[in-house]
Design an enzyme around this catalytic site. Sequence first.
Site, PDB file in Angstrom:
ATOM      1  N   SER A   5     -21.240   8.226  16.537  1.00  0.00           N
ATOM      2  CA  SER A   5     -21.645   6.748  16.632  1.00  0.00           C
ATOM      3  C   SER A   5     -21.952   6.490  15.225  1.00  0.00           C
ATOM      4  O   SER A   5     -22.775   5.431  14.816  1.00  0.00           O
ATOM      5  CB  SER A   5     -22.747   6.436  17.607  1.00  0.00           C
ATOM      6  OG  SER A   5     -22.238   6.992  18.909  1.00  0.00           O
TER       7      SER A   5
ATOM      8  N   HIS B  58     -14.146  20.914  17.637  1.00  0.00           N
ATOM      9  CA  HIS B  58     -14.791  19.527  18.061  1.00  0.00           C
ATOM     10  C   HIS B  58     -15.414  19.794  19.641  1.00  0.00           C
ATOM     11  O   HIS B  58     -14.896  20.408  20.361  1.00  0.00           O
ATOM     12  CB  HIS B  58     -13.921  18.345  18.137  1.00  0.00           C
ATOM     13  CG  HIS B  58     -14.330  17.089  18.376  1.00  0.00           C
ATOM     14  ND1 HIS B  58     -14.843  16.557  19.533  1.00  0.00           N
ATOM     15  CD2 HIS B  58     -14.788  15.745  17.354  1.00  0.00           C
ATOM     16  CE1 HIS B  58     -15.372  15.198  19.513  1.00  0.00           C
ATOM     17  NE2 HIS B  58     -15.341  14.961  18.247  1.00  0.00           N
TER      18      HIS B  58
ATOM     19  N   GLU C 249     -15.322  18.066  21.866  1.00  0.00           N
ATOM     20  CA  GLU C 249     -14.150  17.682  23.281  1.00  0.00           C
ATOM     21  C   GLU C 249     -13.475  18.969  23.316  1.00  0.00           C
ATOM     22  O   GLU C 249     -13.047  19.065  24.774  1.00  0.00           O
ATOM     23  CB  GLU C 249     -13.541  16.424  22.759  1.00  0.00           C
ATOM     24  CG  GLU C 249     -14.596  15.200  22.998  1.00  0.00           C
ATOM     25  CD  GLU C 249     -14.299  14.029  22.147  1.00  0.00           C
ATOM     26  OE1 GLU C 249     -13.254  14.007  21.298  1.00  0.00           O
ATOM     27  OE2 GLU C 249     -15.139  13.337  22.043  1.00  0.00           O
TER      28      GLU C 249
ATOM     29  N   GLY D 250     -19.729   8.996  20.655  1.00  0.00           N
ATOM     30  CA  GLY D 250     -19.165   7.840  21.530  1.00  0.00           C
ATOM     31  C   GLY D 250     -20.107   7.185  22.404  1.00  0.00           C
ATOM     32  O   GLY D 250     -19.686   6.393  23.160  1.00  0.00           O
TER      33      GLY D 250
ATOM     34  N   ASN E 220     -11.567  10.725  12.904  1.00  0.00           N
ATOM     35  CA  ASN E 220     -10.939  11.697  13.982  1.00  0.00           C
ATOM     36  C   ASN E 220     -10.498  10.555  15.185  1.00  0.00           C
ATOM     37  O   ASN E 220     -11.119   9.689  15.435  1.00  0.00           O
ATOM     38  CB  ASN E 220     -12.235  12.460  14.421  1.00  0.00           C
ATOM     39  CG  ASN E 220     -11.635  12.997  15.935  1.00  0.00           C
ATOM     40  OD1 ASN E 220     -10.554  13.133  16.144  1.00  0.00           O
ATOM     41  ND2 ASN E 220     -12.484  13.723  16.461  1.00  0.00           N
TER      42      ASN E 220
ATOM     43  N   LYS F 136      -8.835  10.945  17.698  1.00  0.00           N
ATOM     44  CA  LYS F 136      -8.700  11.672  18.857  1.00  0.00           C
ATOM     45  C   LYS F 136      -7.228  11.114  19.647  1.00  0.00           C
ATOM     46  O   LYS F 136      -6.348  10.911  18.812  1.00  0.00           O
ATOM     47  CB  LYS F 136      -9.894  11.060  19.610  1.00  0.00           C
ATOM     48  CG  LYS F 136     -11.321  11.288  18.922  1.00  0.00           C
ATOM     49  CD  LYS F 136     -12.387  10.965  19.991  1.00  0.00           C
ATOM     50  CE  LYS F 136     -13.546  11.269  18.992  1.00  0.00           C
ATOM     51  NZ  LYS F 136     -15.014  11.342  19.902  1.00  0.00           N
TER      52      LYS F 136
ATOM     53  N   GLU G  62     -22.747  17.179  15.031  1.00  0.00           N
ATOM     54  CA  GLU G  62     -22.194  16.215  15.923  1.00  0.00           C
ATOM     55  C   GLU G  62     -23.311  16.399  16.784  1.00  0.00           C
ATOM     56  O   GLU G  62     -22.744  17.152  17.842  1.00  0.00           O
ATOM     57  CB  GLU G  62     -20.850  16.224  16.280  1.00  0.00           C
ATOM     58  CG  GLU G  62     -20.014  15.970  14.853  1.00  0.00           C
ATOM     59  CD  GLU G  62     -18.872  15.268  15.329  1.00  0.00           C
ATOM     60  OE1 GLU G  62     -18.443  14.210  14.843  1.00  0.00           O
ATOM     61  OE2 GLU G  62     -17.789  15.751  16.202  1.00  0.00           O
TER      62      GLU G  62
HETATM   63  P1  PGA Z   1     -17.931   8.708  17.692  1.00  0.00           P
HETATM   64  O1  PGA Z   1     -17.216  10.348  17.543  1.00  0.00           O
HETATM   65  O2  PGA Z   1     -18.024   8.334  16.189  1.00  0.00           O
HETATM   66  O3  PGA Z   1     -16.846   7.767  18.459  1.00  0.00           O
HETATM   67  O4  PGA Z   1     -19.254   8.783  18.215  1.00  0.00           O
HETATM   68  C1  PGA Z   1     -17.395  11.127  16.626  1.00  0.00           C
HETATM   69  C2  PGA Z   1     -16.641  12.248  16.806  1.00  0.00           C
HETATM   70  O5  PGA Z   1     -16.459  12.438  18.123  1.00  0.00           O
HETATM   71  O6  PGA Z   1     -16.253  13.096  15.830  1.00  0.00           O
END
Ligand code: PGA
Length: 265
Positions: free
Chosen positions: A223, A105, A107, A183, A13, A15, A177
């Site tokens: 992460s 997601h 976000e 993140g 992803n 983003k 997740e």
């Molecule tokens: P990350 O994000 O690997 O940077 O923690 C995962 C995601 O948001 O799908």
Amino acid sequence: MAIKTRTAIIAGNWKMNYGPQLAANFARDIVPELGRLMLLYERIMSILCPPAISLAAVRQVLDEHPLTRIELGAQNMYYEEKGAFTGEIAPTMVSELCSTVILGHSERRTYFGETDEMVNKKAQAALRHGLRPIICIGEHLEQYEAGQTEQVIRTQVLHSLANFSAQRAADVVIAYEPIWAIGTGKAATVEGAGKVISLIRELYNDMYGSEAATDLRILYGGSVTPANIGEFMAHADIDGALVGGASIKQDFVEIVQKTIETLEQ
Ligand code: PGA
């Protein structure tokens, strides 16, 4: 390690990173090696999910490497077919270029107000148009600390994953997740993630029966790095990863390589 029956998925992803030019450059950097790895090991699928505006540019790079099997995914879409929805993209538009779409997601849920009901409508629209939805669920830090994870997951599964037709239910992919792991550099433990993922499979079994639940792919996200992917992939119930930060670097290729090494053991 026992052979896993489900084909693993490593999805990246990106983003809101890389416009068309940079996305194409990065894809050209990773696609040859990624493609080579996937030729060596068939039971893995890797999916690149750049921003919507960069999908066509990455599609072009993938088309230059027709043997690679690398797939393309969008990060979001709307559920309506067409019309006056400024700024949105329709399922038919996504399916012209992509096999997959990430939906719900955290976000999207946190910053753009997406609810389980909206995510469910989007997932149904994806399935109607032959797209593979990767539906994201997960609990906030406060919910985690208050011991509410199971309850939150139950509610999200019940509402985000409702009313799929029996024959399409197994095409769905779920990404667990935990929001506190996204993140932050603080991945969940394999044991913790495995427990929630096993619960998700149980709930799916109650909703769609044992065949769909057995075929369902459930990914871990939060992460994920080349250093920890092996542990996650060694868990019998974890079928892959949704990778954020590490997916816009060479690390992504290493994650796919480590996944293959773990599955081949
Ligand atoms: P990350 O994000 O690997 O940077 O923690 C995962 C995601 O948001 O799908």
